[in-house]
Design an enzyme around this catalytic site. Structure first.
Site, PDB file in Angstrom:
ATOM      1  N   GLY A 169       0.792  -1.223   0.000  1.00 16.26           N
ATOM      2  CA  GLY A 169       0.000   0.000   0.000  1.00 16.26           C
ATOM      3  C   GLY A 169       0.821   1.268   0.000  1.00 16.26           C
ATOM      4  CG  ASN A 202      -5.719  -9.713  -5.803  1.00 12.75           C
ATOM      5  OD1 ASN A 202      -6.803  -9.145  -5.739  1.00 12.75           O
ATOM      6  ND2 ASN A 202      -5.590 -11.021  -6.022  1.00 12.75           N
ATOM      7  CG  LEU A 203      -2.062  -2.318  -4.768  1.00  9.12           C
ATOM      8  CD1 LEU A 203      -1.616  -1.686  -6.054  1.00  9.12           C
ATOM      9  CD2 LEU A 203      -2.709  -1.313  -3.851  1.00  9.12           C
ATOM     10  CG  ASP A 204       1.360  -3.285  -3.682  1.00 11.96           C
ATOM     11  OD1 ASP A 204       1.710  -2.851  -4.797  1.00 11.96           O
ATOM     12  OD2 ASP A 204       1.045  -2.554  -2.735  1.00 11.96           O
ATOM     13  CD  GLU A 205      -2.325  -9.514  -2.170  1.00 11.37           C
ATOM     14  OE1 GLU A 205      -3.043 -10.414  -2.645  1.00 11.37           O
ATOM     15  OE2 GLU A 205      -2.410  -9.101  -1.012  1.00 11.37           O
TER      16      GLU A 205
END
Lengths: 280, 280, 280, 280
Positions: free
Chosen positions: D197, D222-225
């Site tokens: 985040g 999925n953000l950053d995943e």
């Protein structure tokens, strides 16, 4: 009975080597669990290490590999087994102690059959682990005489695979070294080839380096010039005198030595041209 | 007007130095934002760097410090300001380009006043950044003649604080070096003192090391033997030939050089006994 | 009699603190061997650690420091002495063994007064070093009951300074933790705050990270969330399953834990705002 | 004509795969310059990457491989060629600039066809390198509208292979991401999965970590995943506020991003189970 073997092959490079080797494995019905290869194009050399399993006759496999590979091929079939290791040390306990703890934890594919030292200092530590300790003092002895006694001590442990110089601070003669070719692993307390010779931490301090290191290598006849197996480094700064560098360096020394020892025990090292090919 | 200053002091060690210095700061009503000290007990040397701010007369501060400190004290009062820097390079762009990008981003406390090279190759890159580029070819010239022209080129940029050798691949004469004592920063593409001299990556490959590195240092009259400012290392393996080591090493070179340059620009380096004391 | 002391001071920041402290040292005729300071400008906090020596009355020094410093100042005068340490462990020997070897070599400013474990497994190893080992099995016990017995075991060793959780794999209650505030050091087998909780190596493997790590921290009431003292990392790759990551990670765990322990033993740590200020 | 190809194969694991593949290479008369394999025993998956050369028909080779390999085999034949890359950035120049310098030096197997940003800030830098720069401000636009314009800008550069998010600070919609599956490489300024985040450096500072890092990964929904390609870390300490951590972190970010980009350009990455298999 299912056997597990490590197959190490090196030979001059030519077309179809992987094909011939993998065909042989296939024909013998082997599971290939792991394969690593390296071609040194410049020198026309081929290296391969495989982990195979299956119900097979190792002698037949070796014979077949010999048949399909170039004449110069060196083929090693190694079954995982605890290798018999003698440790040599002098006064410092960090590398020796680290190996003893790993040994006791079952972390090493090795049986430490004995420790030889030129001092009594580490006797207590080693005997805590129920491992034989032989002190062969060098005092009053010629180098050759001392080494003769060291050899006797080593021989008293029976057949051995490797000698680990865990901060053994005396120089070995060419005669000694040649008896254990590519089987003596030393930890040198510098980032070789920097600071060859005595007290590398003092040398490093005097030179004002900002990083120090350690080097594990096979011992050959030229001091500190054998094939390098593993190296490590850590940052230092102006506020550290050489004893503090030495103290900080111990952590690198023991980790690097253990790493090199494991590679040897797990048959992951080829040596050629005074260098190592490592399939970790 | 509130002034910000860096105060760098080195002198022989004696009792009460910090007291005397901090009393002086206190008497001048200064805010001490940062203090770093180091006592080299072995050599009886004291080093201190402070960042202070306040409304004060720098000359008066310096005079007072002189008064209370030992006679041999070297006192430097440095106001943060963009230092004037000339970069010298040959053919490779990674170190030079890295500095140009940082410069453009305002990351460096510096003004790059010009670039001097013995080739035309990097002209395009440098001029993209609107920075003067002077090519002084060495072809057909004696070393002394060539250096004379280099000096002229440098002088044409006006007063300068530092020269950065960003992979400038020619040796400088003692005359040149002595003109810019402790003001020339070089990046050597090895982990000094390993692999002094030509083509260290080739040397590293031939030796079979498992880690390579880079060293930023002040240039003195002995090639590759000046005081080390910063070093870095990265792992390599048997599968890399020397050109791949060179390629991987470039990333370390540029990071290490930039780090050293920043330390110099921010007045964080003391030099003594051919070593550096760094308060980063 | 010449005394050696470490003086640790933290208080709200204000002008002249270094002056007042160094003046006090000077007035007491002390040699200042080492000084480290840090001002957290954002939070208006001042930290200073000095190593001083001389013939002086520590109580008088402390009284004088109290007099000149702000009311909120926390002043610690610590004489170097072997701190009394209890180690807690479960089944794995690498961290425990590493501490035992260092202890035996005199590398730690500590006396290991005993080891407490919830298993018998490590008893043999510990007793090799002539250190008391108390096994308090958790089987069939409520957490509170088990902890009660653990506390009894710890108390049986007399006064202690630190508890080291050398891979002690059970959660401690807030009651336990609050009894030893900032005196319990844990090694967590991940690079916190990544992979809080159970089996971080499995979590790391599942996530496909390329680097793993270890974190030594003081234990507070929130699991894995206490102030971090030291961290380390090593590269991993796709070819390693989680057990191989675990095995590789052990080397980082033990080095990081030993580093944190040394910092604590040498009075080099301040804790505030759930963070540490470390003067190493 | 001698062709050079990279052959990437992944399929369910079964006996004889290396044999079948290397036999095919042999039958086609190919030189195998490099082989890397990996068997994920747990999931029964096989991965192999070979570099081959010879006079051969790539379509015929692919057809033959299809014939001998399991039905589920994914076979990629890739000729080394400059891949077409679009870079997206926001305000910071360190990652973008680093790629531009490498691109100009011919270090990347890529053609940077254009840069898209939501600000004008980096326009000057990019145009210095004669690379098209399109600013698509997000101000006053809905996310979908903005992304529509971004897509138009990207499409204006023609066919592309990869999008590199070189510190592009806006979140992409699943629609955008799904259009470029496993073709968007992002640099996240933390050691994922720590500090997912916003403002990870601030998070790292607040948590008091002693090491920070950066992560290059493929972007999924999925953000950053997404699958991690490369990571790097550097030490920090209490004396650094979050802006200093950010500044130090930039060096890691750019090196890690460049490393990941090179792996992609050189066809060295397999993706499966949200992880990467990397043959570097």
């Amino acid at each position: 009975m299912t056997r597990h073997y490590r197959v190490l092959i090196d030979c001059r490079d030519e077309k179809g080597l992987v094909y011939k080797i993998s065909k042989t494995f296939f024909d013998f019905g082997l599971n290939v669990e792991k394969n690593r290869e390296f071609v040194d194009a410049q020198n026309g050399k081929f290296f391969m290490r495989s982990e195979v399993s299956g119900k097979f006759d190792p002698d037949a496999l070796e014979a077949e590999l010999k048949l399909v590979l170039p004449k110069d091929a060196v083929i090693r079939l190694a079954e995982p087994r605890p290798k018999r290791v003698v440790i040599m040390a002098t006064k410092e306990s960090h590398c020796l102690g680290d190996i003893l703890i790993r040994h006791e934890a079952g972390e090493l594919e090795a049986q430490i059959v004995g420790v030889v030292s030129n001092y009594e200092i580490l006797k207590g530590l080693v005997e805590r682990f129920d491992i034989p300790y032989i002190c062969v003092s060098h005092e009053g002895l010629q180098r050759a005489e001392h080494e003769e006694l060291i050899l006797e001590a080593i021989d008293s442990f029976g057949e051995i695979d490797y000698i680990v110089l865990a901060k053994y601070m005396r120089i070995l003669t060419p005669e000694f070294v040649s008896r254990f070719e590519e089987r003596i692993i030393n930890i040198h307390h510098s980032f070789l080839p920097a600071f060859i010779g005595a007290n590398p931490y003092k040398q490093a301090y005097d030179r004002g380096v900002k990083i120090i290191g350690a080097t594990a290598h096979f011992v050959n006849n030229n001091l500190d010039e054998g094939p390098i197996i593993a190296q490590g480094t850590i940052p230092v700064d102006h506020a550290m005198d050489w004893r503090q560098m030495q103290s900080a360096g111990r952590d690198v020394e023991k980790i690097v030595l253990a790493k090199a020892l494991k590679l040897a025990l797990e048959d992951k090292i080829f040596v050629y041209a005074n260098k190592t090919v490592i399939f970790d």
